[in-house]
Design an enzyme around this catalytic site. Structure first.
Site: not given
Length: 520
Positions: A64, A127, A138, A278, A474
């Protein structure tokens, strides 16, 4: 220009790593490395310095803690043209690191496993890697950061061309990519954790990531600028990730219509053809083979098929290709074709029209329903794909006359077809081919009038599908006067009783599905 003298390499994905490491060694670049990456490079005969030897501090806590050390981050973050930085780094024995090559633990691949545990996911949260990448990005004026093996060849070429140096412009572009990389990584982690132990189908926060695939000549109209973005990988066989085999670049409208064509034919198991104009089908059919499916789909509305997109759900053979070519010779202009694959003969035959766009998707057997996104000003709507299918046992027979088995087969085809047509939709079918489609009307009765007019004499003895209920009788009257013999619709209108009475008066069969298929 910045001379690369020292590089730190720590990667999970070791694709092409030896190539760039050797290129650096050939330019007398010192290489710092850690853990498995150090072993990989050393076993290949590449001289490296372990980070622990460089920092004087061991790797610990099961790996780690490797690169989280002032000598690493001081070397990455120091502005070497700043006198105070130069003095502080010299005082603390910190030397420049000019390049970082780093990619991260496979968090997304880990959590994609069906049996992954939270503990496994947590252990695959990198990490040190993101920290180094962000620090290098940066400080791009002094450090180059590579996060993807695809970048290696171009960087090697630049180093060759510039005596081992990289320009600030190159380092800035690398920095932008690096921040995208870590942003995507953090988003994957936050999304996974946010969705743990929740019954919510949709998360509280939606973060979308698409990559630019192409700059388009224009949008829906020539005065609109446009570009095409897509997901990082293909979620399922789709038009967005189809391989173009022939023709000029796709237009904005091409992409929309190709997507519509493919999504329709994916919905059918039998050989199927959809002809799109379309974003609506002007013809759709299934048949025993692909060439018959194309012919039957074309018969629905040859006039509207001019300038169309054709979607097919089987490998295109020379027989199908010749059928399409015959239609083109008769005056039916086909702008593009999308299908799973093509035989060599079929592709050569169809490619004789140089400006015909031809795309292949690969097998459609792995297609899965996906979430659909739709943009509105200031927001986005998300829904699951309309993948609902019904069978004979799901139907409610509501009229005096019950449909025959062949009518039910045709009605189920029409019902599936109508969900791919813009609402309001009325669709007429004979067997498993459309004969009239009324699409995108504000009034359902107008959609019925258009469908019947398009079908002409073929309306007699056809079946009708309506994507939503009939609010008044209709539309059913128009169907009855045209000789329609059966109707499938959701039901659920306050006028259902009078609608059923009208169907009975014309001797029509009617079935309710209990669901609707709006497509706005």
């Amino acid at each position: 220009m910045k001379k690369i003298k020292r590089a730190l390499i720590s990667t999970y994905d070791k694709t092409a790593l030896l190539e760039i490491a050797n290129a650096l060694v050939q330019r007398d670049v010192e290489i710092l490395s850690t853990g498995g990456t150090a072993r990989h490079l050393r076993e290949a005969g590449i001289k490296i310095t372990d980070v622990s030897d460089y920092t004087g501090f061991p790797e610990m806590l099961d790996g780690r803690v490797k690169t989280l050390h002032p000598k690493i981050h001081g070397g990455l973050l120091a502005q070497w043209d700043n006198s105070e930085h130069a003095a502080q780094t010299k005082e603390n024995g910190i030397t420049p690191i000019d390049m970082v090559i780093c990619n991260l633990y496979p968090f997304e691949a880990t959590v994609a496993k069906p049996d992954v545990t939270l503990e496994e996911a947590i252990e695959n949260i990198d990490i040190g890697g993101p920290t180094m990448i962000r620090a290098a990005a940066k400080n791009y004026k002094h450090v180059a950061v590579l996060t993807n093996p695809d970048q290696y060849p171009e960087i090697i070429t630049d180093l060759d061309a510039n005596d081992g140096c990289l320009s600030e412009d190159v380092r800035f572009e690398l920095a932008k990519t690096a921040f995208l990389h870590t942003a995507h990584y953090d988003n994957a982690i936050s999304t996974y954790l946010a969705n743990l132990e929740t019954d919510e189908e949709f998360s509280d926060v939606l973060t979308l990531r698409f990559q630019k695939a192409d700059s388009l000549r224009y949008g829906e109209n020539p005065h609109q600028s446009a570009a095409f973005y897509r997901t990082e990988t293909a979620p399922t066989p789709c038009a967005a990730w189809a391989k173009q085999l022939n023709g000029p670049s796709l237009s904005f409208n091409n992409i929309l219509d190709l997507d519509a064509a493919l999504e329709i034919v994916k919905d059918f198991k039998a050989p199927t053809c959809a002809i799109i104009k379309h974003n609506n089908p002007c013809g759709l059919a299934t048949a025993g083979n692909l060439q018959d499916a194309f012919t039957n789909a074309l018969e629905c509305d040859r006039t509207s098929a001019f300038g169309s997109i054709v979607g097919l759900n089987r490998k295109v053979t020379i027989q199908t290709a010749n059928t399409i070519r015959d239609a083109a010779k008769s005056g039916v202009k086909i702008e593009a074709i999308i299908a799973p694959s093509y035989t060599d003969k079929a592709l050569r035959a169809l490619s004789r029209v140089e400006n015909r766009r031809i795309l292949e998707t690969g097998s459609l057997s792995d297609s899965e329903p996906t979430m659909q996104l739709r943009n509105v000003t200031g927001g986005v709507l998300v829904q699951e794909q309309d993948a609902h299918n019904i069978a004979k046992n799901d139907l409610q027979f509501v009229t005096k006359r019950k449909p025959a088995d062949e009518e039910i087969e045709s009605l189920l085809f029409a019902w599936k077809a109508c969900k791919h047509v813009k609402s309001n939709c009325i669709l007429l079918a004979q067997g498993t081919q459309t004969v009239g489609i009324g699409a995108g009307q504000m009034s359902r009765v107008d959609a019925a009038i258009i469908a019947v007019r398009k079908a002409d004499e073929k309306a007699k003895d056809a079946v009708l599908a309506s994507d939503a209920f009939f609010p008044f009788p209709d539309g059913v009257e128009i169907a009855g006067e045209a000789g329609i013999r059966a109707i499938i619709q959701p039901g659920g209108s306050v006028s259902d009783e009078s609608v059923i009475e009208t169907a009975n008066a014309y001797g029509m069969a009617m079935m309710f599905t209990g669901i609707r298929h709006f497509r706005h």
